[in-house]
Enzyme design. Sequence first.
Site, PDB file in Angstrom:
ATOM      1  N   TYR A  22       2.454  -5.146 -11.133  1.00  0.00           N
ATOM      2  CA  TYR A  22       2.989  -4.608  -9.980  1.00  0.00           C
ATOM      3  C   TYR A  22       3.436  -3.090 -10.540  1.00  0.00           C
ATOM      4  O   TYR A  22       4.534  -2.914 -10.714  1.00  0.00           O
ATOM      5  CB  TYR A  22       3.888  -5.109  -9.451  1.00  0.00           C
ATOM      6  CG  TYR A  22       4.531  -4.479  -8.053  1.00  0.00           C
ATOM      7  CD1 TYR A  22       3.677  -4.178  -6.951  1.00  0.00           C
ATOM      8  CD2 TYR A  22       5.823  -4.455  -7.844  1.00  0.00           C
ATOM      9  CE1 TYR A  22       4.050  -3.436  -5.956  1.00  0.00           C
ATOM     10  CE2 TYR A  22       6.344  -4.068  -6.687  1.00  0.00           C
ATOM     11  CZ  TYR A  22       5.397  -3.416  -5.856  1.00  0.00           C
ATOM     12  OH  TYR A  22       5.973  -3.100  -4.530  1.00  0.00           O
ATOM     13  N   TYR A  66      -4.437  -0.560  -2.571  1.00  0.00           N
ATOM     14  CA  TYR A  66      -3.100  -1.072  -2.862  1.00  0.00           C
ATOM     15  C   TYR A  66      -2.817  -2.273  -2.090  1.00  0.00           C
ATOM     16  O   TYR A  66      -2.643  -2.471  -0.855  1.00  0.00           O
ATOM     17  CB  TYR A  66      -2.134  -0.102  -2.326  1.00  0.00           C
ATOM     18  CG  TYR A  66      -0.609  -0.368  -2.573  1.00  0.00           C
ATOM     19  CD1 TYR A  66      -0.100   0.514  -3.861  1.00  0.00           C
ATOM     20  CD2 TYR A  66       0.229  -0.980  -1.954  1.00  0.00           C
ATOM     21  CE1 TYR A  66       1.043   0.511  -4.142  1.00  0.00           C
ATOM     22  CE2 TYR A  66       1.520  -0.926  -2.339  1.00  0.00           C
ATOM     23  CZ  TYR A  66       1.960  -0.546  -3.651  1.00  0.00           C
ATOM     24  OH  TYR A  66       3.209  -0.564  -4.025  1.00  0.00           O
TER      25      TYR A  66
END
Length: 416
Positions: free
Chosen positions: A369, A314
């Site tokens: 995203y 991440y």
Amino acid sequence: MTRRSLQSIARAAVVPDGGTSLALDDIAGVAAITGIGETAVSGPSGREPRQMALEAIAAAIADAGLQPADVDGLMVSGHIADQITPDDFRGYFGTQRPLWFSTDGGAMIWAGTCGHTAATAMLAGKATHIVNVFAVDWASRRAAGTGTPGDWHAGEALKAHLEVPMGWYPQPVYFATFARRYMHEYGLTEEQLATIPLTFRRHANGHPGAVMGDRKLTLEDYLNRAPLAGPLRREDCCLISDGAAAWVMSPTERARDMPQVPAIIDGVGHGRIAGAPYISQQRDMTATPQVFAAPWAYAMANTGPSEIDVIAVYDCFSSTALMQIEDLGFCRKGDGGSFIQDNRLHHTRPRQKGGIPCNTHGGLLSHSYLLGASHVVELVKQLRGSAANPVADARRAVYAGFTADESSTLILSRGR
């Protein structure tokens, strides 16, 4: 199938002090990802999350060789953005089948832990084929002035009254603080930090669906960019996107007879920093909660970093990605700068020559995203051998999820 006790897993998982590794039952090998689907990802598009979610679900169900009526479980995010309901699913696909439903799915850490939640539901006889989905339209919302990822932080009471008045807002400022502290403690240089956005951009340049796929980035470009919140530049910060991704999870014994190569869920870890619900309260600004999640996942999967072929971390910010690579055990704390140098994160780097292929689709920095949902889809593609930037003979993969005070670790393996 023989599964080990929680006690035996706990003995194998050496978790450092300062946090909690949340005890998860052993579900190694119970479930597999059998279908994946995603929409186009983009900047502001005017698309609605509900429609994007349903589009991604339809693609995942078809990829798994199933019909919508075969699906009897649905997982969405109850924590981030607007998601769909079981009634949305039934109305869109025209099915009447009851759905086991969980809001502990979606993206971020839940992209990693949803496999454990789904496997537990399967063992309990609650569902057989479970879809996890995440959709977001934050690019469109930001363009319209109706919302940004920073709004939650600005509206939360402690942050609004303590952090925001002191200028410690929004997210780039938080993570710039951590990056500067890491540089101070371990000597990380700006050129070393640049390796993260440069490599992920190169991966995006080789991925036909990446938002930044047609935009090259050189070290000179990077260094000539004025810091956004020093030491972070714009390229160190995640995109804001519209899009959706989904995947189908099925019992492994059924997955072996389904059309696609299954990605078997071998291990799941979930860790939390002790007593730190807010990012400003992290005790160690140079580490992430992966140090509490990863040992449990490795122990459940009976594996370790040396046996992993590709990872997806991440990467809300480049420094967070770097710290998680360390905290997953691929190098010692503080050695990340030298570890990632010399092309060691690129998909062509043989694992046995050091480094680890990372975010081979471009990650949050250059692909999109979708808060980690596209990361899991990319790892499944790597294990199938269908990724745009293939890692040769990838057999085992790790997703690292992150939410500041919590992390998850998901270990997948190629099923056949």
